[in-house]
Design a protein around this motif. Structure first.
Motif, PDB file in Angstrom:
ATOM      1  N   ALA A  48       0.832  -1.202   0.000  1.00 11.69           N
ATOM      2  CA  ALA A  48       0.000   0.000   0.000  1.00 11.69           C
ATOM      3  C   ALA A  48       0.865   1.250   0.000  1.00 11.69           C
ATOM      4  O   ALA A  48       0.551   2.248  -0.648  1.00 11.69           O
ATOM      5  N   LEU A  49       1.996   1.174   0.730  1.00 12.66           N
ATOM      6  CA  LEU A  49       2.898   2.313   0.833  1.00 12.66           C
ATOM      7  C   LEU A  49       4.315   1.789   1.071  1.00 12.66           C
ATOM      8  O   LEU A  49       4.518   0.852   1.849  1.00 12.66           O
ATOM      9  N   GLY A  50       5.269   2.385   0.392  1.00 18.69           N
ATOM     10  CA  GLY A  50       6.660   1.992   0.583  1.00 18.69           C
ATOM     11  C   GLY A  50       7.544   3.204   0.767  1.00 18.69           C
ATOM     12  O   GLY A  50       7.136   4.348   0.542  1.00 18.69           O
ATOM     13  N   TYR A  51       8.766   2.944   1.183  1.00 19.02           N
ATOM     14  CA  TYR A  51       9.745   4.013   1.372  1.00 19.02           C
ATOM     15  C   TYR A  51      11.123   3.494   1.021  1.00 19.02           C
ATOM     16  O   TYR A  51      11.488   2.368   1.377  1.00 19.02           O
ATOM     17  N   LEU A  52      11.903   4.335   0.326  1.00 20.63           N
ATOM     18  CA  LEU A  52      13.271   4.000  -0.043  1.00 20.63           C
ATOM     19  C   LEU A  52      14.183   5.098   0.468  1.00 20.63           C
ATOM     20  O   LEU A  52      14.074   6.255   0.060  1.00 20.63           O
ATOM     21  N   GLY A  53      15.087   4.736   1.389  1.00 24.89           N
ATOM     22  CA  GLY A  53      16.013   5.741   1.907  1.00 24.89           C
ATOM     23  C   GLY A  53      16.883   5.187   3.012  1.00 24.89           C
ATOM     24  O   GLY A  53      16.459   4.325   3.786  1.00 24.89           O
ATOM     25  N   THR A  54      18.093   5.687   3.091  1.00 26.23           N
ATOM     26  CA  THR A  54      19.017   5.326   4.164  1.00 26.23           C
ATOM     27  C   THR A  54      18.516   5.879   5.487  1.00 26.23           C
ATOM     28  O   THR A  54      17.892   6.946   5.540  1.00 26.23           O
ATOM     29  N   TYR A  55      18.802   5.175   6.560  1.00 26.19           N
ATOM     30  CA  TYR A  55      18.389   5.639   7.887  1.00 26.19           C
ATOM     31  C   TYR A  55      19.033   6.982   8.217  1.00 26.19           C
ATOM     32  O   TYR A  55      20.218   7.215   7.956  1.00 26.19           O
ATOM     33  N   SER A  56      18.243   7.857   8.813  1.00 30.41           N
ATOM     34  CA  SER A  56      18.740   9.105   9.365  1.00 30.41           C
ATOM     35  C   SER A  56      17.950   9.387  10.631  1.00 30.41           C
ATOM     36  O   SER A  56      16.714   9.326  10.639  1.00 30.41           O
ATOM     37  N   GLU A  57      18.661   9.691  11.685  1.00 32.75           N
ATOM     38  CA  GLU A  57      17.995   9.891  12.983  1.00 32.75           C
ATOM     39  C   GLU A  57      16.955  10.998  12.924  1.00 32.75           C
ATOM     40  O   GLU A  57      15.870  10.872  13.499  1.00 32.75           O
ATOM     41  N   LEU A 100      15.063  24.512   5.919  1.00 28.86           N
ATOM     42  CA  LEU A 100      15.510  25.429   4.874  1.00 28.86           C
ATOM     43  C   LEU A 100      14.504  25.517   3.740  1.00 28.86           C
ATOM     44  O   LEU A 100      14.264  26.586   3.179  1.00 28.86           O
ATOM     45  N   GLY A 101      13.900  24.376   3.403  1.00 29.33           N
ATOM     46  CA  GLY A 101      12.935  24.329   2.321  1.00 29.33           C
ATOM     47  C   GLY A 101      13.592  24.326   0.948  1.00 29.33           C
ATOM     48  O   GLY A 101      14.815  24.388   0.817  1.00 29.33           O
ATOM     49  N   PHE A 102      12.768  24.199  -0.078  1.00 28.74           N
ATOM     50  CA  PHE A 102      13.208  24.237  -1.476  1.00 28.74           C
ATOM     51  C   PHE A 102      14.311  23.204  -1.742  1.00 28.74           C
ATOM     52  O   PHE A 102      15.232  23.453  -2.515  1.00 28.74           O
ATOM     53  N   SER A 103      14.197  22.023  -1.103  1.00 29.21           N
ATOM     54  CA  SER A 103      15.262  21.020  -1.172  1.00 29.21           C
ATOM     55  C   SER A 103      14.698  19.641  -1.488  1.00 29.21           C
ATOM     56  O   SER A 103      14.615  18.772  -0.610  1.00 29.21           O
ATOM     57  N   PRO A 104      14.302  19.393  -2.733  1.00 28.87           N
ATOM     58  CA  PRO A 104      13.747  18.080  -3.078  1.00 28.87           C
ATOM     59  C   PRO A 104      14.814  17.002  -3.086  1.00 28.87           C
ATOM     60  O   PRO A 104      15.967  17.251  -3.438  1.00 28.87           O
ATOM     61  N   SER A 105      14.420  15.802  -2.699  1.00 27.96           N
ATOM     62  CA  SER A 105      15.343  14.674  -2.717  1.00 27.96           C
ATOM     63  C   SER A 105      15.295  13.981  -4.076  1.00 27.96           C
ATOM     64  O   SER A 105      14.309  14.089  -4.820  1.00 27.96           O
ATOM     65  N   VAL A 106      16.342  13.248  -4.368  1.00 27.27           N
ATOM     66  CA  VAL A 106      16.405  12.531  -5.647  1.00 27.27           C
ATOM     67  C   VAL A 106      15.316  11.468  -5.727  1.00 27.27           C
ATOM     68  O   VAL A 106      14.782  11.191  -6.804  1.00 27.27           O
ATOM     69  N   ARG A 107      14.950  10.855  -4.607  1.00 25.28           N
ATOM     70  CA  ARG A 107      13.912   9.820  -4.624  1.00 25.28           C
ATOM     71  C   ARG A 107      12.565  10.385  -5.054  1.00 25.28           C
ATOM     72  O   ARG A 107      11.741   9.680  -5.641  1.00 25.28           O
ATOM     73  N   LEU A 108      12.328  11.652  -4.761  1.00 24.94           N
ATOM     74  CA  LEU A 108      11.076  12.292  -5.146  1.00 24.94           C
ATOM     75  C   LEU A 108      10.919  12.283  -6.665  1.00 24.94           C
ATOM     76  O   LEU A 108       9.875  11.904  -7.203  1.00 24.94           O
TER      77      LEU A 108
END
Length: 374
Positions: free
Chosen positions: A184-193, A264-272
């Motif tokens: 139903a929902l997934g996520y791809l990304g390295t762990y970050s605290e 900061l905003g205006f900072s899209p990730s590559v996964r997006l």
């Protein structure tokens, strides 16, 4: 305009535990397709050596080095003769290498900040890869954050020319695939605290409520003590070639943003961009400027609470889900491809080169600066 470009970056050979590799690969592949000669220099470190997932580049070059002293010794002529030399964020010994590059390179020099929100949050407290004093020495500062951020870098830190260069999607690699949705929902990304609370609120909490639905989290370095709900599949690491298939098996994918990026905003990730290019609709947390990347409700879905996500997963009609995915993919193809980023970089290079020519015409000739060895 065929340029000789040298890039010194964190890693292009391994995507394990970092988003730099896919960002570099997309940009460099696009530059190579446009006729530029690109050489990527990467420090050979054990954790990337053990997880390399780059097949041999067909039209550009990767060179590995063992220590900072190898850069001038092995690649001195290459760097001095290059039209454009870029060094990226998080490069080991980045300050020392940047000092050498900016004093020796005859072409345009650029700092490529793939971690702009983190850099600006910590710059005044000390970083291993960049100092405030180095910023004015680069001809060009390429920022992963847009909006007002490049102007702030010029005004506060004295960059002669700061421009936004977002990440992108390589639309030759990231394309829709036919697959039955498993999750139903997934996520791809390295762990970050600092990103984990977003994942907890927008994926793990909905998974506990929607116990009959299936969820997935793929990425490295997650602590062993995280309590994963039984309906959340954990995948330790997915090489980039498997990303499109992973997105295809999700009805929705989650974009979870690090705290400095949200602030900061205006900072899209590559996964997006990659998920949207694959035709998977994105549910994202909220941050300033996201509406400049994708139009909310039409190209992306925004969520602040677990309830927001639950309502989307449970109640959204399939026709609207598909329409959002298609709109987002069209937006990527229009505004966020790697070819468009390569064209942007070409225009920034031309602008910086023209600026340097104007400056040189006004100044008397100077004696070469003596610099210490690395």
């Amino acid at each position: 305009m065929n340029l000789n470009i040298v890039v010194v970056g964190l890693s292009v050979t391994s995507s394990w535990g970092n988003g730099h590799a896919t960002t570099y690969r997309a940009l460099i592949e696009a530059l190579a397709r446009r006729g530029h000669h690109v050489t990527f220099l990467e420090r050979d470190v054990a954790w990337y050596r053990q997880h390399r997932d780059l097949t041999k580049p067909s039209s550009w070059t990767v060179e590995l080095y063992q220590s900072p002293k190898d850069v001038p010794r092995r690649f001195g002529k290459l760097i001095r003769d290059a039209d454009l030399v870029m060094i990226g964020s998080y490069v080991p010994d980045g300050i020392a290498i940047s000092e050498w590059i900016t004093s020796q390179a005859r072409g345009i020099t650029a700092f490529y900040d793939i971690d702009t929100p983190v850099t600006l949050a910590k710059l005044d407290h000390g970083l291993d890869y960049l100092s405030a004093a180095m910023i004015p020495r680069f001809d060009l500062y390429l920022s992963f954050a847009g909006g007002p951020v490049p102007g702030m870098i010029e005004q506060r830190y004295g960059s002669p020319m700061a421009r936004v260069l977002y990440c992108s999607a390589d639309t030759e690699a990231y394309t829709p695939q036919q697959a039955q949705a498993r999750w139903a929902l997934g996520y791809l990304g390295t762990y970050s605290e600092d990103r984990q609370p977003v994942l907890e609120q927008l994926l793990l909490s909905p998974a506990r409520t929607l116990s009959s639905a299936q969820f997935a989290v793929a990425g490295a370095q997650y602590p062993a003590d995280i309590a994963w709900p039984g309906n959340v599949m954990r995948i330790e690491h997915l090489p980039p070639k498997q990303h499109p298939a992973f997105y295809a098996e999700q009805r929705f994918t989650l974009n979870a943003t690090r705290a400095d990026m949200r602030a900061l905003g205006f900072s899209p990730s590559v996964r997006l961009f990659e998920a949207a290019a694959c035709g998977t609709p994105v549910i994202s947390d909220r941050w300033p400027g996201i509406e400049t990347i994708f139009e909310p409700s039409r190209e992306i879905l925004l969520a602040s609470t677990a309830r927001d996500v639950i309502e989307i997963l449970r109640d959204m009609p399939e026709e609207r889900r598909r329409a959002i995915a298609e709109s987002a993919r069209r937006r990527v193809l229009t505004d966020h491809t790697s070819d468009q980023r390569a064209r942007q970089l070409e225009s920034y290079y031309a602008e910086a080169a023209a600026r340097r020519r104007r400056k040189s015409a006004r100044l008397p000739a100077r004696r070469p600066m003596q610099v210490a060895e690395l």
